[in-house]
Design a protein around this motif. Sequence first.
Motif, mmCIF file in Angstrom:
data_model
loop_
_atom_site.group_PDB
_atom_site.id
_atom_site.type_symbol
_atom_site.label_atom_id
_atom_site.label_comp_id
_atom_site.label_asym_id
_atom_site.label_seq_id
_atom_site.Cartn_x
_atom_site.Cartn_y
_atom_site.Cartn_z
ATOM 1 N N ARG A 68 -85.041 -52.877 25.794
ATOM 2 C CA ARG A 68 -85.215 -51.932 24.702
ATOM 3 C C ARG A 68 -84.011 -51.913 23.769
ATOM 4 O O ARG A 68 -83.510 -50.862 23.390
ATOM 5 N N HIS A 70 -83.974 -52.612 20.728
ATOM 6 C CA HIS A 70 -84.304 -52.047 19.422
ATOM 7 C C HIS A 70 -84.073 -50.532 19.399
ATOM 8 O O HIS A 70 -83.598 -49.989 18.407
ATOM 9 N N THR A 71 -84.366 -49.824 20.479
ATOM 10 C CA THR A 71 -84.121 -48.382 20.487
ATOM 11 C C THR A 71 -82.630 -48.081 20.579
ATOM 12 O O THR A 71 -82.148 -47.117 19.993
ATOM 13 N N ALA A 74 -81.241 -48.619 17.099
ATOM 14 C CA ALA A 74 -81.639 -47.503 16.240
ATOM 15 C C ALA A 74 -80.776 -46.279 16.516
ATOM 16 O O ALA A 74 -80.330 -45.596 15.591
ATOM 17 N N ARG A 75 -80.520 -46.007 17.782
ATOM 18 C CA ARG A 75 -79.700 -44.854 18.158
ATOM 19 C C ARG A 75 -78.236 -45.053 17.764
ATOM 20 O O ARG A 75 -77.590 -44.140 17.261
ATOM 21 N N HIS A 78 -78.696 -46.803 13.549
ATOM 22 C CA HIS A 78 -79.865 -46.505 12.710
ATOM 23 C C HIS A 78 -80.497 -47.785 12.161
ATOM 24 O O HIS A 78 -80.947 -47.828 11.025
ATOM 25 N N TRP A 79 -80.507 -48.847 12.975
ATOM 26 C CA TRP A 79 -81.099 -50.124 12.578
ATOM 27 C C TRP A 79 -82.513 -50.230 13.112
ATOM 28 O O TRP A 79 -82.828 -49.724 14.182
ATOM 29 N N ASP A 80 -83.341 -50.945 12.373
ATOM 30 C CA ASP A 80 -84.705 -51.235 12.800
ATOM 31 C C ASP A 80 -84.772 -52.716 13.171
ATOM 32 O O ASP A 80 -84.911 -53.562 12.302
ATOM 33 N N LEU A 81 -84.623 -53.027 14.444
ATOM 34 C CA LEU A 81 -84.671 -54.408 14.902
ATOM 35 C C LEU A 81 -86.100 -54.785 15.266
ATOM 36 O O LEU A 81 -86.870 -53.966 15.727
ATOM 37 N N SER A 82 -86.423 -56.034 15.063
ATOM 38 C CA SER A 82 -87.736 -56.526 15.471
ATOM 39 C C SER A 82 -87.601 -57.978 15.902
ATOM 40 O O SER A 82 -86.595 -58.628 15.640
#
Length: 100
Positions: A68, A70-71, A74-75, A78-82
């Motif tokens: 995880r 990506h979470t 983000a935490r 504040h990035w949105d990984l994919s």
Amino acid sequence: MTTRVSTGLPRLDTMLGGGLLPGTLTVVYGATGIGKTHLGLSFCHHGLRAEGAPGLVFDLNVRGDSQRHHTYAARLHHWDLSRWTHSVLPMADPYPPAEQ
């Protein structure tokens, strides 16, 4: 003496003699939970702040389970990984193709 590239983590930079050597590949490995993802994301975030462009983090996890990331990204930033979903075409000869 070669100018080193900051990891974004001052204490680690000190331990590394000023940071990472530019133009080299750095592989980080170790047990789960020791901070590999944190290092990679911090390095990319520092590059974004210092150079205006983030770096890349390659997760070569072969266990098959998701950590995880990506979470976590983000935490932390504040990035949105994919996942990478783009196709890479084979290189043509000559590469890059000559302009017409």
